[in-house]
Scaffold this motif. Structure first.
Motif, short mmCIF file in Angstrom:
data_model
loop_
_atom_site.label_atom_id
_atom_site.label_comp_id
_atom_site.label_asym_id
_atom_site.label_seq_id
_atom_site.Cartn_x
_atom_site.Cartn_y
_atom_site.Cartn_z
N THR A 48 22.43 27.44 52.24
CA THR A 48 22.72 28.06 53.52
C THR A 48 23.17 26.99 54.52
O THR A 48 23.11 25.79 54.25
CB THR A 48 21.47 28.77 54.10
N LEU A 49 23.57 27.45 55.70
CA LEU A 49 23.89 26.54 56.79
C LEU A 49 22.75 26.42 57.77
O LEU A 49 22.93 26.05 58.93
CB LEU A 49 25.16 27.01 57.51
N ASN A 50 21.52 26.69 57.30
CA ASN A 50 20.34 26.53 58.15
C ASN A 50 20.26 25.09 58.65
O ASN A 50 20.39 24.14 57.88
CB ASN A 50 19.07 26.86 57.38
N ASP A 65 28.42 27.29 45.53
CA ASP A 65 28.07 26.38 44.42
C ASP A 65 27.47 25.08 44.91
O ASP A 65 27.80 23.99 44.45
CB ASP A 65 29.32 26.09 43.56
N GLY A 66 26.57 25.20 45.89
CA GLY A 66 25.84 24.03 46.35
C GLY A 66 26.58 23.12 47.30
O GLY A 66 26.12 22.01 47.58
N ALA A 67 27.73 23.57 47.81
CA ALA A 67 28.53 22.74 48.71
C ALA A 67 28.95 23.53 49.94
O ALA A 67 29.10 24.75 49.90
CB ALA A 67 29.77 22.21 47.98
N ILE A 68 29.15 22.80 51.03
CA ILE A 68 29.77 23.38 52.22
C ILE A 68 31.28 23.35 52.01
O ILE A 68 31.86 22.28 51.78
CB ILE A 68 29.39 22.60 53.48
N ALA A 211 38.27 21.15 52.21
CA ALA A 211 37.40 20.06 51.78
C ALA A 211 36.02 20.63 51.48
O ALA A 211 35.67 21.72 51.95
CB ALA A 211 37.31 18.99 52.86
N MET A 212 35.26 19.89 50.68
CA MET A 212 33.91 20.32 50.32
C MET A 212 32.95 19.15 50.52
O MET A 212 33.30 17.99 50.27
CB MET A 212 33.88 20.82 48.87
N PHE A 213 31.72 19.48 50.95
CA PHE A 213 30.70 18.48 51.20
C PHE A 213 29.38 18.93 50.57
O PHE A 213 29.01 20.10 50.68
CB PHE A 213 30.49 18.30 52.71
N LYS A 214 28.69 18.00 49.93
CA LYS A 214 27.38 18.32 49.38
C LYS A 214 26.52 17.05 49.40
O LYS A 214 26.98 15.97 49.73
CB LYS A 214 27.49 18.88 47.96
N ASN A 215 25.24 17.23 49.02
CA ASN A 215 24.30 16.10 48.96
C ASN A 215 24.35 15.29 50.26
O ASN A 215 24.52 14.07 50.24
CB ASN A 215 24.59 15.21 47.76
#
Length: 223
Positions: A48-50, A65-68, A211-215
């Motif tokens: 989520t974007l919490n 899938d686990g990424a923004i 673009a995608m961001f995770k971790n």
């Protein structure tokens, strides 16, 4: 590899040579238990974007899938969670990033929430490998500009920002791009485009950019 240092008279366009030969293209790993033991704290739950607050055009940001996932009209997503009361001065920030052809985005630090437009407070660390803007990933935008892409589209890479005092260090996939030391600047206000304190933000640049961001993880450093 030598550490490059930049100060008052060296803040214009810079040419950093042989990125692929020096850096290679690595894959970004998820946060490890060792990182947690070293004080790294996650800012994104992967679902989520919490803890994050979007300003204009909220449809630009989603989670998959686990990424923004960032794709849409100009918008910015600001961290407003509980970690350090979302106010960071000295820190390390690591984010795993994936770009796609012709995409443009950015990671802001020492910024504040604003209702619309590009943040007027803090610094942007560029996220761009093949967009027409010649300032590529890792650039401290309009301060230290990198003109050679340090990674490739369609692959995860790790963008690492370290701020301590007046020094900013930028690493891509563990390799140091440069070290910038902010000179004594004439400041007309307490906050602006200089090193101070504040939160982080992700940039939605334009509808053609994805673009995608995770971790997303941070380590708070002592003041």
């Amino acid at each position: 590899m030598n550490i490059l240092r930049f100060s008052a008279n060296q803040c214009c366009a810079l040419i950093l040579l042989c990125f692929f030969g020096c850096f290679g293209v690595g894959s970004a790993a998820a946060q490890t238990q060792a990182e947690k033991d070293e004080g790294w704290i996650s800012l994104f739950d992967g679902k989520t974007l919490n803890g994050w607050r979007v300003n204009e055009n909220p449809e630009t940001f989603s989670v998959k899938d686990g990424a923004i996932v960032v794709n849409g009209n100009v918008s910015h997503l600001f961290y407003e969670g509980d970690v350090n009361n979302h106010d960071f001065k000295n820190f390390e920030l690591k984010i795993d990033v994936m770009t796609f052809p012709n995409s443009n985005s950015g990671i802001y630090f020492h910024t504040d929430f604003q209702e619309k437009g590009f943040p007027g407070v803090g610094h942007e660390v560029q996220v761009n490998l093949t967009h027409t803007d010649w300032k590529k990933s890792g650039s401290l935008y309009n301060v230290v500009n990198v003109d050679k892409a340090p990674a490739v589209d369609n692959q995860w890479y790790t963008q690492h920002i370290i701020v301590k005092g007046k020094t900013v260090r930028i690493l891509i996939n563990g390799q140091l791009l440069y070290e910038y030391v902010e000179p004594n600047l004439k400041k007309d206000a307490e906050r602006g485009q200089f090193i101070s304190h504040g939160t982080f933000a992700l940039q939605g640049h334009d509808p053609g950019s994805k673009a995608m961001f995770k971790n997303i993880r941070v380590k708070v450093l002592p003041n």
